[in-house]
Design an enzyme around this catalytic site. Structure first.
Site: not given
Ligand code: HSE
Length: 427
Positions: A13, A134, A203
């Site tokens: 992807t 972001i 994360k």
């Protein structure tokens, strides 16, 4: 000026997104990098119909790319923590800059890999590892570098947010939305990483380490996914004026550092409660800057590739001056979960007899917990002898809350499991 050659390992992807950016924006990339930036070698076991690689050299053995002496910057987007670790280790030892989107690898082995990058005088960059498009790593390491950061609170898994949003707005089934998230390229190869909160924990570990300047071990992040959130919880939360979001929370408190990932009720009036779909949002609190909320696409081919390419451009522009510039002051220590403080949403089934609600209230008040809201739902059918009870507590220490729940469980009027979801009021 000597061209900068980029090697790409992985054509899934994110890899296909990177090729598509090179195909579409080649001139712009070189302009921004202040040099001729070229995709010189791709390593992938198979082709990906989502991108055209006909202009590039492609090898089926990814280590042909890693060992290619002409490659200056290596992009690793195969994911996982085994082959990817070997790829990155070899590339750093060969003094190639590395750019990765691999959150699991950075969260689990980042400290050793950053040291290796520093020893070899090259950079290991990972903007794409957290919150997709972001620029949150840049925000923490550059934009807010003059701040003492006290908290990082965010929706940092796109798949989880997509599932909860679709369940909330369209009443769709969990499994059906997860399948769509997989088809759209949002989910991990193993989607349990998304739905059980592991991806968000990776994360959060990365963000907390950067925000607080200490390296946190993955085991210290308390992790809960969205798989146990029932449609009923979403409906009752709405009735009480809340949305359920999957949050990662890293917060410095006077007692210590909280590091937790879990479904959370958020008042609908909060901006972050309105961040839907596969979007991510991260709220940072700095002592000088104050609060800042960043929102953007948290998953998917091009948004993630966009973050990868920003790092590639940075490294190409900086040349031999590029470094990871990461200097953690030892290991971070985390407050045990039972010492963390939160408000709670509680749902259970109770036998419909006089006095039950006052017994429920007593179980909480004995632990010094007051109830901010309480709902006793009407029976579905007149023949039913049980009702759903839903309540929201004030902010309490988890240990006291657990005591109240144990008391409630031992009350004969409470039937079956007790659902509990934290409520967040501090951003
Ligand atoms: N599976 C991840 C997510 C991909 O849904 O957020 C982006 O890291």
């Amino acid at each position: 000026m000597k061209p900068v050659n980029v090697g790409l390992v992985g054509l899934g992807t994110v890899g296909s997104g990177i090729v598509n950016i090179f195909n579409k924006n080649a001139a712009l990339l070189s302009k921004r990098a202040h040099c001729s930036l070229q995709l010189s070698h791709i390593g992938a076991r198979r082709d990906n119909q989502l991108c055209d690689t006909s202009a590039y050299r492609v090898s089926r053995d990814i280590f042909d790319v890693v060992n290619d002496p002409d490659v200056d910057v290596l992009i690793e987007v195969i994911g996982g923590t085994t082959i990817a670790k070997d790829v990155i280790t070899q590339a750093l030892k060969a003094k190639k800059h590395v750019v990765t989107a691999n959150k699991a690898l950075i969260a689990e082995h980042g400290d050793a890999l950053f040291k290796l990058a520093n020893q070899n005088g090259v950079a290991l960059k990972y903007e794409a590892a957290v919150a997709g498009s972001i620029p949150i790593i840049k925000t923490l390491t550059e934009g807010l570098s003059a701040n003492e950061v006290s908290s990082v609170v965010g929706i940092i898994n796109g798949t989880g947010n997509f599932i909860l949003s679709e369940m909330t707005s369209k009443g769709r089934e969990f499994a059906d939305v997860l399948k769509e998230a997989q088809d759209l390229g949002y989910a991990e190869a193993d989607p349990t990483f998304d739905v059980e909160g592991i991806d968000a924990a990776h994360k959060l570990q990365i963000l907390a380490s950067l925000a607080f300047g200490r390296w946190f071990n993955m085991g210290s992040v308390s992790t809960e996914g969205i798989s146990k959130v029932a449609p009923k919880d979403i409906a009752y939360a709405s009735e009480l004026g809340y949305r359920i979001k999957h949050l990662g929370i890293a917060r410095q408190t006077s007692e210590g550092c909280e590091l937790r990932v879990h479904p959370t009720l958020i008042n609908v009036s909060e901006s972050i409660a309105k961040v839907d779909g596969a979007l991510n949002a991260v709220y940072l609190n700095g002592d000088a800057a104050g609060g800042a909320l960043s929102v953007g696409a948290g998953a998917g081919s091009l948004p993630t590739a966009s973050a990868v390419m920003a790092d590639v451009i940075d490294v190409a522009k900086s040349g031999s001056a590029a470094t990871s510039a990461i200097d953690f002051e030892g290991e971070g220590h985390v407050l045990p979960l039972d010492q963390c403080r939160s408000a709670y949403y509680v749902r259970f089934v109770a036998i419909d007899r006089p006095g039950v609600m006052s017994e429920v209230a007593q179980a909480f008040s004995k632990c010094d917990i007051s109830l901010e809201a309480i709902l006793q739902k009407e029976k579905r059918q007149s023949s039913d002898d049980v009702v759903d009870v839903v309540l929201i507590t004030n902010t309490v220490q988890e240990a006291s809350f657990n005591q109240a729940i144990s008391a409630l469980k031992s009350n004969g009027a409470v039937v079956g499991d007790i659902q509990r979801i934290r409520v967040e009021t501090q951003f």
